[in-house]
Design a protein around this motif. Structure first.
Motif, short mmCIF file in Angstrom:
data_model
loop_
_atom_site.label_atom_id
_atom_site.label_comp_id
_atom_site.label_asym_id
_atom_site.label_seq_id
_atom_site.Cartn_x
_atom_site.Cartn_y
_atom_site.Cartn_z
N PRO A 346 -19.91 -30.91 19.67
CA PRO A 346 -19.65 -31.82 18.55
C PRO A 346 -19.60 -31.16 17.18
CG PRO A 346 -21.91 -32.05 19.33
CD PRO A 346 -21.21 -31.17 20.32
N VAL A 347 -20.11 -29.94 17.01
CA VAL A 347 -20.09 -29.31 15.68
C VAL A 347 -19.26 -28.02 15.69
CG1 VAL A 347 -22.31 -30.28 15.02
CG2 VAL A 347 -22.24 -28.03 16.12
N LEU A 348 -18.40 -27.88 16.69
CA LEU A 348 -17.59 -26.67 16.82
C LEU A 348 -16.68 -26.48 15.60
CD1 LEU A 348 -16.88 -24.34 18.81
CD2 LEU A 348 -14.99 -25.78 19.61
N GLU A 349 -16.65 -25.24 15.07
CA GLU A 349 -15.84 -24.93 13.90
C GLU A 349 -14.69 -23.98 14.21
OE1 GLU A 349 -18.48 -23.35 10.98
OE2 GLU A 349 -19.57 -25.24 10.70
N LYS A 350 -14.89 -23.07 15.17
CA LYS A 350 -13.84 -22.09 15.47
C LYS A 350 -13.72 -21.92 16.98
CE LYS A 350 -12.34 -17.31 14.71
NZ LYS A 350 -12.65 -16.00 14.08
N LEU A 351 -12.48 -21.95 17.47
CA LEU A 351 -12.19 -21.78 18.90
C LEU A 351 -11.21 -20.62 19.06
CD1 LEU A 351 -12.23 -22.80 21.87
CD2 LEU A 351 -10.35 -24.33 21.24
N THR A 352 -11.55 -19.68 19.95
CA THR A 352 -10.71 -18.51 20.17
C THR A 352 -10.38 -18.40 21.65
OG1 THR A 352 -11.74 -17.32 18.33
CG2 THR A 352 -10.51 -16.00 19.93
N PHE A 353 -9.08 -18.16 21.95
CA PHE A 353 -8.63 -17.92 23.31
C PHE A 353 -8.25 -16.45 23.44
CE2 PHE A 353 -7.54 -22.31 22.30
CZ PHE A 353 -8.05 -23.00 23.38
N GLU A 354 -8.69 -15.82 24.51
CA GLU A 354 -8.27 -14.46 24.84
C GLU A 354 -7.52 -14.50 26.16
OE1 GLU A 354 -11.53 -11.74 24.72
OE2 GLU A 354 -11.58 -11.71 22.53
N LEU A 355 -6.22 -14.26 26.11
CA LEU A 355 -5.37 -14.37 27.28
C LEU A 355 -5.01 -12.97 27.80
CD1 LEU A 355 -2.91 -17.14 26.03
CD2 LEU A 355 -5.17 -17.39 27.02
N HIS A 356 -5.30 -12.74 29.07
CA HIS A 356 -4.92 -11.49 29.73
C HIS A 356 -5.45 -10.27 28.96
CE1 HIS A 356 -2.39 -14.21 31.90
NE2 HIS A 356 -1.63 -14.45 30.86
#
Length: 444
Positions: A346-356
């Motif tokens: 509920p308080v997430l500020e930054k989301l990062t995806f690392e693909l392959h």
């Protein structure tokens, strides 16, 4: 200042000289000697009368192969180290490093190394490291005694390429220990790691039991790194002080599913074993222990069912502000795992995806979430979303399409050759979803 008087506490210069190392107090010289290989520190006793006994009070010990070009066996060190430890008469130690080549350790050497290891603990050592290097695959690790450590002074312990038994990892009698690093160790006879004082824990490339989970009870740990564990995945008990954690489950882990369609639809015996399905959230292996963290990096190879199983009773990550995920969290055309993790942050500020990640990252896509039109299922604080990938492929496009529901209003791409393709693709996605085209800005 009147002639013939000196400032109280000042070090007098030696007659006829201009100072230098000889002018330093004994305490500083003893500290300097602690950085030398122990054999070289002992040799300083021949320099002058003053140096005759300084090495006995050196604040550090460096025993073994300190220089890769000058390898020495444990057998050759026995006489030196035995006499060294006796003549020191238990002088306190700030740090001690044992470094040995696995190929130069015989079965007869193990008892000597264990005796030295235990002896320096009684010398009130603060930092203790036992590092074995050069082990070929399949060779046995140096086996440590199955005895607990007792020290009021030990603050940091590092074990590399050794076999550890259960009692050694019960640190109930080490109230000052705050750093523990275990790398490439055999933990097959360990069922629990216990420390109420530990603040930083790292377990990497180690081997546990194939039949049971190691329980990790470290309620005050603030930083956790658990990667490439072989055997059953350790169970993380409550960590209310946790700030950051990185967990990576690879194919060396015993907890895998052989069903190709494993992620949500699999109901094989491994994925739905009775020890996991009976008692709800108390059977969470990892996520319950990680639920208080501020920053998480959660990675897993395909086919590993631990995170999948934990998601059934996924806790709310009440403090989580930064989250990094790899491809495990979204399989083609199935983003339920990703959606579940976002709904419980509920308080997430930054989301990062690392693909392959095994190919390296050549493209970085930065996205921002609209503050006006966002899904109610995600954190109102989420502002930044990043995708790190090797190229803009079909997987990246599907992730972007999923994120369209979050009303992305700006995209920045650092790969010029991908930018035009990405621009038209994302605009197409928005059109298909009956949304306004995004404002795309090329990174300067």
């Amino acid at each position: 200042m009147p002639r013939g008087k000196t400032v109280k506490g000042a070090v007098q210069q030696p007659a006829g000289g201009s100072g230098g190392i000889e002018s330093l107090p004994d305490g500083i010289l003893e500290h300097i000697l602690g950085f030398l290989p122990s054999a070289e520190a002992v040799r300083t006793s021949v320099l002058a009368r003053r140096w005759r006994h300084l090495w006995k009070s050196a604040t550090g010990l460096c025993v073994g192969c300190c220089d890769p070009d000058q390898q020495v066996s444990v057998e050759d060190l026995r006489s030196l180290v035995n006499h060294l430890l006796i003549l020191r008469r238990g002088s306190p130690l700030e740090k001690c490093y044992f470094t040995f080549d696995a190929e130069l350790i015989s079965d007869d050497d193990v008892s000597h190394v264990n005796l030295w290891f235990r002896h320096v603990v009684t010398c009130k050592v603060h930092v203790l490291s036992l590092f074995i290097f050069g082990r070929s695959s399949g060779e046995p690790r140096l086996e440590q005694d199955n005895l607990p450590l007792r020290s009021q002074h030990l603050r940091r312990l590092e074990l590399t390429t050794v076999q550890v038994h259960n009692s050694l990892l019960n640190f109930s009698n080490c109230p000052a220990l705050d750093h523990l690093k275990i790398v490439d160790c055999k933990l097959s006879s360990v069922n629990k790691i216990v420390s109420e004082s530990l603040k930083h824990l790292c377990i990497d490339l180690s081997v546990g039991s194939c039949d049971s989970h190691i329980r990790i009870y470290t309620p005050n740990v603030a930083s956790l790194r658990l990667e490439r564990f072989e055997g059953r995945t350790p169970i993380l008990e409550g960590m209310p002080s946790l700030l950051e954690a990185c967990v990576k489950i690879t194919h060396s882990c015993r907890d895998y599913c052989t069903n190709a369609n494993f992620f949500w639809t699999c109901d094989c015996g491994s994925c739905d074993s009775s020890d996991s399905a009976a008692n709800g959230s108390i059977n969470c292996v990892l996520l319950r222990g990680l639920s208080e963290a501020n920053s998480l990096a959660l990675k897993s190879d395909y086919g590993m069912f631990i995170f999948k199983r934990d998601l059934r009773w996924c806790p709310v990550f009440t403090n989580l502000k930064t989250l990094l995920l790899n491809c495990y969290w979204y399989v083609p055309d199935d983003f339920r795992a990703l959606a579940c993790s976002l709904e419980h942050s509920p308080v997430l500020e930054k989301l990062t995806f690392e693909l392959h990640e095994w190919f390296g990252y050549k493209v970085q896509i930065k996205l921002r979430v609209s503050s006006m039109k966002r899904s109610s299922a995600i954190s109102e604080h989420l502002k930044k979303v990043e995708i790190n990938c090797q190229k803009v492929d079909n997987t990246v496009l599907k992730v972007l399409k999923f994120l369209c529901a979050f009303n992305i209003c700006k995209i920045t791409c650092n790969a010029p050759h991908s930018f035009i393709f990405l621009t038209f693709t994302v605009m197409s996605i928005y059109m298909k979803e009956s949304m306004q085209p995004s404002k795309l800005v090329r990174k300067s």
